[in-house]
Design an enzyme around this catalytic site. Structure first.
Site, PDB file in Angstrom:
ATOM      1  N   ARG A  22      -4.427  10.468   8.632  1.00 31.42           N
ATOM      2  CA  ARG A  22      -4.900  10.476   7.294  1.00 31.42           C
ATOM      3  C   ARG A  22      -4.837  11.867   6.482  1.00 31.42           C
ATOM      4  NH1 ARG A  22      -4.206   6.029   6.313  1.00 31.42           N
ATOM      5  NH2 ARG A  22      -3.225   6.276   8.463  1.00 31.42           N
ATOM      6  N   ASP A  60      -1.468  -6.740   2.701  1.00 34.85           N
ATOM      7  CA  ASP A  60      -1.597  -5.378   3.288  1.00 34.85           C
ATOM      8  C   ASP A  60      -2.158  -5.337   4.783  1.00 34.85           C
ATOM      9  OD1 ASP A  60      -0.998  -2.526   3.358  1.00 34.85           O
ATOM     10  OD2 ASP A  60      -2.335  -2.065   1.780  1.00 34.85           O
ATOM     11  N   GLU A  61      -1.972  -4.168   5.417  1.00 30.81           N
ATOM     12  CA  GLU A  61      -2.446  -4.176   6.728  1.00 30.81           C
ATOM     13  C   GLU A  61      -2.501  -5.466   7.667  1.00 30.81           C
ATOM     14  OE1 GLU A  61      -3.709  -1.042   7.525  1.00 30.81           O
ATOM     15  OE2 GLU A  61      -4.364  -0.219   5.817  1.00 30.81           O
ATOM     16  N   LYS A  95       4.059   1.912   2.427  1.00 30.48           N
ATOM     17  CA  LYS A  95       3.586   0.442   2.509  1.00 30.48           C
ATOM     18  C   LYS A  95       2.831  -0.027   1.350  1.00 30.48           C
ATOM     19  CE  LYS A  95       2.136   0.588   6.626  1.00 30.48           C
ATOM     20  NZ  LYS A  95       2.382   1.889   6.934  1.00 30.48           N
ATOM     21  N   THR A  96       1.683   0.585   1.244  1.00 29.63           N
ATOM     22  CA  THR A  96       0.519   0.256   0.241  1.00 29.63           C
ATOM     23  C   THR A  96       1.349   0.369  -1.229  1.00 29.63           C
ATOM     24  OG1 THR A  96      -1.034   0.590   1.502  1.00 29.63           O
ATOM     25  CG2 THR A  96      -1.612   0.282  -0.590  1.00 29.63           C
ATOM     26  N   GLN A 105      -1.365   0.924  14.023  1.00 34.43           N
ATOM     27  CA  GLN A 105      -2.504   1.012  13.501  1.00 34.43           C
ATOM     28  C   GLN A 105      -3.680  -0.283  13.531  1.00 34.43           C
ATOM     29  OE1 GLN A 105      -2.695   3.258   9.584  1.00 34.43           O
ATOM     30  NE2 GLN A 105      -0.492   3.041   9.708  1.00 34.43           N
TER      31      GLN A 105
HETATM   32  P1  ATP Z   1      -1.051   3.467   5.745  1.00 25.71           P
HETATM   33  O1  ATP Z   1      -0.241   3.177   6.963  1.00 25.71           O
HETATM   34  O2  ATP Z   1      -1.891   4.683   6.226  1.00 25.71           O
HETATM   35  O3  ATP Z   1      -1.558   2.540   4.932  1.00 25.71           O
HETATM   36  P2  ATP Z   1       1.262   3.795   3.686  1.00 25.71           P
HETATM   37  O4  ATP Z   1       2.388   3.265   4.533  1.00 25.71           O
HETATM   38  O5  ATP Z   1       0.470   2.278   2.911  1.00 25.71           O
HETATM   39  O6  ATP Z   1       0.110   4.407   4.758  1.00 25.71           O
HETATM   40  P3  ATP Z   1       1.178   4.844   1.293  1.00 25.71           P
HETATM   41  O7  ATP Z   1      -0.484   4.939   1.212  1.00 25.71           O
HETATM   42  O8  ATP Z   1       1.540   3.760   0.467  1.00 25.71           O
HETATM   43  O9  ATP Z   1       1.464   4.618   2.616  1.00 25.71           O
HETATM   44  O10 ATP Z   1       1.532   6.101   0.971  1.00 25.71           O
HETATM   45  C1  ATP Z   1       1.286   7.351   1.418  1.00 25.71           C
HETATM   46  C2  ATP Z   1       1.551   8.397   0.510  1.00 25.71           C
HETATM   47  O11 ATP Z   1       2.920   8.780   0.074  1.00 25.71           O
HETATM   48  C3  ATP Z   1       0.638   8.118  -0.726  1.00 25.71           C
HETATM   49  O12 ATP Z   1       0.148   9.617  -1.386  1.00 25.71           O
HETATM   50  C4  ATP Z   1       2.039   7.818  -1.610  1.00 25.71           C
HETATM   51  O13 ATP Z   1       1.609   7.770  -3.325  1.00 25.71           O
HETATM   52  C5  ATP Z   1       3.073   8.747  -1.061  1.00 25.71           C
HETATM   53  N1  ATP Z   1       4.225   8.061  -1.394  1.00 25.71           N
HETATM   54  C6  ATP Z   1       4.950   7.089  -0.838  1.00 25.71           C
HETATM   55  N2  ATP Z   1       6.120   6.844  -1.170  1.00 25.71           N
HETATM   56  C7  ATP Z   1       6.595   8.088  -1.625  1.00 25.71           C
HETATM   57  C8  ATP Z   1       7.608   8.316  -2.447  1.00 25.71           C
HETATM   58  N3  ATP Z   1       9.115   7.446  -2.246  1.00 25.71           N
HETATM   59  N4  ATP Z   1       7.797   9.446  -2.906  1.00 25.71           N
HETATM   60  C9  ATP Z   1       6.824  10.236  -3.017  1.00 25.71           C
HETATM   61  N5  ATP Z   1       5.579   9.871  -2.587  1.00 25.71           N
HETATM   62  C10 ATP Z   1       5.400   8.575  -1.935  1.00 25.71           C
HETATM   63 MG    MG Z   2      -1.516   1.642   3.315  1.00 20.98          MG
END
Ligand code: ATP
Ligand code: MG
Length: 803
Positions: free
Chosen positions: A659, A244-245, A58-59, A287
């Protein structure tokens, strides 16, 4: 993947002059994204909701979308407002976007809700009846003020505790309810009293020209709601809003977003009406962990109702964790009722099993963690910086700290007793705040007799009586203390000395003196440094180091006001943000609140991170130790009998587990000392929710009898031994930095100057000495720097050189 791209200059971003097309290609912007992620990045138009489990990108999508907007859709960076949960997250996001599209990205607003609102209110505060130099009160200031309020209203401090009342007031503000609303809706005596407290508290804040954190948001919403033309200005400015969040927004924050992005407000002519901004929010209902701060999970669940014609995108692939870790997370969160089932999967393989450990007590638990960290680093694949230890409450960090100090394991604590909460730092900031805003009574009273200068409670009462009689501020009354009935002569001269000192320091501030220079003058002139230097208390030495650190922070800021999360380069260019004191204080106030993460040091890779589960949100680590899994600790004792709170704790567990990228450790202690008394806690119910085959229990409760080590149960300082040298070095990062700063900057000689002398100042350039006051270390020179104006500088600190 970040690509390095030539950085276009800031001058190329004027709205009338779109930047020449250079920067990443479409493919580069979409690289490393799966199909639904790409769809979210490229989405055009209607409000967009991205809901997805932890670690699904997402981020990453939000960050990429900003780059996409700037690069592909030619959005002006100044038209982008992105909201993150911490300043640290904002800084990282900004950096990543800058990597992709270049320096012009600096103009966009990437910040927390609080930072964004401060920036709006500095411009619009008159609409709230505030001056633009308002102070921002943090939790400790609020508590002091609330104590004053209770005195005002003659409330029994046992029945009406400031903490509880502040919590209540905060809830009102998060719901955008003002004191009148609260009074109207009061259903009983107690609520009437609370409403009265709220009213008095707001009045006192207003008198002090101060806002608390909740006011920042409520005030901004209020301005936008009440002044449609102001709202339209911001709607015209922010064409893209990204959050975000989103699951952790409260009602006030939601209302802010709504003001900026909702369709067709009724209160404005069609001709004036601005098309709503493009909105993207990302979040995960599982979350949501800030209900105690008013976060409302419904904001995300009701997004499609709130923003009709919204589009939703679901992300299902997790890129962070092994399947084992995900299975554990899914199993735990599956016990919450009424949630949308998600199918989160990973193709990272099963990976290692989760390691479990039941410790005799909290010390044994810390020792286990420390030994595992050693083992993992010895194997050579992982560095201490890859590992994090999580716990439910701040106080749990101490045992880990003690064990790490003993073993010489470098670590950092995120949160806990934060730098900006230390007494000496708060004192120094109180001085600075009252210089900028003399109406700020809380700050003024804090330092009036700190260090002791013979202005006692009686004198304060006399001055307050004068202020009340003449309906003036406490500061004004101090200046006219000679009119205060009943004031002893000795107190009078002490007050006059204080007033003279403050006025002199204020003239430095008025002359636009740099924040670090003012701070150093404050510390010297107030006698604060001397009082610490002369003290025998060993703690006072640390206090000196912390103050040196604060000066270093101010200097860093003065030298580069652009650096850091909440600077607005457009303002800097326009000359609105100077490296002056007011801007420094604003930065500090915001950093001190939300930024619990210290800046990354280059050598941080060697440091284990300790933090609470709440601060871990949004982050990831290859190895995670989830500790204190005991009923009554985690889940917190408060939540044991309450289904809603228990579900929030479970979400916190879900955040903790997710995490971890490669390895997860879970542990608990059979006996844990809380408030000095040992208590036996049963294992956390969340442990029972884990599928048994996922966990490799290294030690269980049954093993204890066999392994029982009575020496561990007593947990004495003697067994810990004296801290090792390595441990001690690690203990105070601030001290180390302060030491280095001191070595780098030898005590300087005070230049001997006379009126007419030509000098060179590091920042202001060439100048001519106009006048000199004071002698020796206290010499203050007035120097005319031509276009920079005449500055009054304390020569002991000012970087001037005689020519
Ligand atoms: P959270 O809910 O914990 O905030 P999130 O959904 O924001 O998580 P991110 O932090 O954006 O997730 O991504 C998680 C990990 O996966 C990061 O290390 C990111 O670089 C990696 N990632 C995300 N998308 C891809 C992709 N398509 N290919 C490879 N790695 C990815
Ligand atoms: Mg995130």
């Amino acid at each position: 993947m970040s690509t390095s791209i030539p950085l276009p200059g800031l001058e190329s971003v004027a709205p009338s002059d779109p930047p020449p097309r250079r920067g990443p290609s479409r493919d580069e912007l979409l690289e490393g994204l799966n199909e639904p992620q790409r769809a979210a990045v490229m989405h055009d138009g209607a409000p967009l909701l991205v809901v997805a489990g932890a670690g699904s990108g997402k981020t990453r999508v939000l960050t990429r979308r900003i780059a996409w907007l700037i690069s592909e859709r030619r959005a002006h960076p100044g038209s982008i407002l992105a909201i993150t949960f911490t300043n640290k997250a904002a800084a990282e996001m900004k950096e990543r976007v800058e990597d992709l599209v270049g320096k012009r990205a600096r103009i966009m607003w990437v910040s927390t809700f609080h930072s964004a609102c401060v920036r709006i209110l500095r411009k619009e505060s008159d609409k709230l009846g505030y001056k633009s130099n308002f102070s921002i009160y943090d939790a400790a200031d609020q508590k002091r003020l609330m104590t004053l309020v209770c005195n005002d209203l003659d409330l029994d401090p046992k029945r009406f505790q400031p903490g509880a009342m502040l919590h209540w007031v905060s809830n009102q503000k998060n719901e955008l309810r003002d004191p009148e609303d609260a009074a109207k809706d009061a259903r009983n005596n107690l609520e009437e009293t609370y409403a009265a407290v709220y009213a008095t508290y707001q009045r006192r804040l207003r008198e002090a020209n101060a806002l608390d954190f909740d006011d920042l948001i409520m005030g901004t919403v209020h301005v936008l709601q009440t002044f449609p033309e102001v709202r339209e200005t911001y709607r015209r400015r922010f064409r893209h809003v990204l959050v975000d969040e989103y699951q952790d927004t409260n009602h006030a924050q939601y209302a802010l977003i709504h003001q900026l992005c909702a369709d067709n407000p009724e209160d404005i002519d069609d001709s004036e009406r601005v098309e709503p901004a493009e909105l993207m929010v990302v979040g995960d209902a599982d979350q949501s962990i800030y209900a105690f701060r008013g976060a409302n999970i419904r904001n995300i669940l009701d997004f499609e109702q709130d923003f009709p014609n919204a589009t939703s995108i679901l992300l299902e692939q997790n890129y962070r964790s092994t399947q084992t870790i995900l299975n554990a997370a899914n199993a735990v969160i599956g016990h919450n009722k009424g949630r949308k089932e998600k199918r989160l999967w990973s193709d990272a393989g099963d990976g290692e099993r989760i390691v479990g450990y039941v410790a005799d007590d909290e010390r044994d638990e810390a020792r286990f963690v420390s030994e595992e960290i050693d083992k993992l680093t010895d194997e050579g694949q992982l560095r201490p910086g890859d590992m994090a230890v999580f716990y439910r409450t701040n106080a749990q960090s101490r045992v880990f700290e003690e064990v790490f100090i003993r073993t010489g394991q470098p670590y950092k604590v995120v949160g806990g007793v934060r730098f900006y909460e230390r007494r000496e730092v708060r004192d120094a900031l109180a001085y600075l705040r009252m210089l900028v805003n003399p109406a700020d009574q809380v700050s003024l009273r804090r330092i009036l007799n700190t260090p002791k200068r013979g202005i006692g409670d009686r004198a304060v009462a006399c001055v307050q009586a004068l202020a009340d009689r003449d309906r003036t501020t406490f500061w004004e009354a101090l200046r006219r203390a000679d009119e205060a009935p009943g004031l002893a002569t000795r107190s009078m001269s002490a007050i006059q000395g204080f007033v003279a000192m403050v006025e002199e320091l204020q003239s430095m501030v008025d002359a636009g003196e740099r924040a670090d220079v003012v701070l150093e003058s404050v510390l010297a002139r107030s006698g604060y440094l001397t009082s610490l230097e002369e003290s025998d208390d060993p703690q006072d030495e640390t206090r000196l180091e912390n103050l040196a650190e604060l000066v270093a922070v101010a200097r860093e800021f003065a030298e580069d006001p652009l650096a850091g999360p909440s600077a607005d380069p457009t303002d800097v260019e326009a000359g609105i943000v100077a490296p002056g004191l007011g801007d420094f204080l604003e930065r500090v106030a915001l950093v001190a609140d939300t930024d619990q993460l210290p800046d990354d040091d280059p050598d941080d890779q060697g440091v284990v991170t300790l933090m609470t589960l709440h601060t871990a949100k949004g982050l990831e680590f290859p190895v995670v130790f989830l500790t204190g899994l005991e009923d009554g600790v985690f889940p917190h004792s408060r939540a044991l009998g309450d289904q809603t709170e228990l579900e929030e704790e479970r979400r916190l567990a879900y955040v903790g587990v997710t995490r971890a990228r490669e390895r997860l450790y879970i542990s608990r202690a059979v006996v844990r000392s809380a408030w000095g008394a040992p208590s036996h806690n049963p294992g956390s119910r969340f442990l029972d929710e884990l599928p048994v085959d996922l966990v490799d229990w290294r030690r269980t409760e049954a093993a204890q009898t066999q392994w029982s080590r009575p020496d561990l149960a007593s947990g004495s300082a003697a067994r810990l031994g004296a801290p090792t040298a390595a441990g001690r070095r690690n203990f105070s990062a601030a001290a180390v930095r302060a030491d280095a700063a001191a070595r780098a900057k030898p005590a300087r000689e005070i230049p001997s100057l006379e009126p007419g002398d030509r000098v060179l100042h590091d920042s202001f350039g060439m100048g001519t000495v106009v006048a000199l006051e004071g002698v020796g270390e206290k010499t203050v020179a007035s120097i005319d720097f031509g276009s920079e104006g005449v500055k009054r500088l304390l020569l002991r600190y000012a970087p001037v050189e005689k020519l």
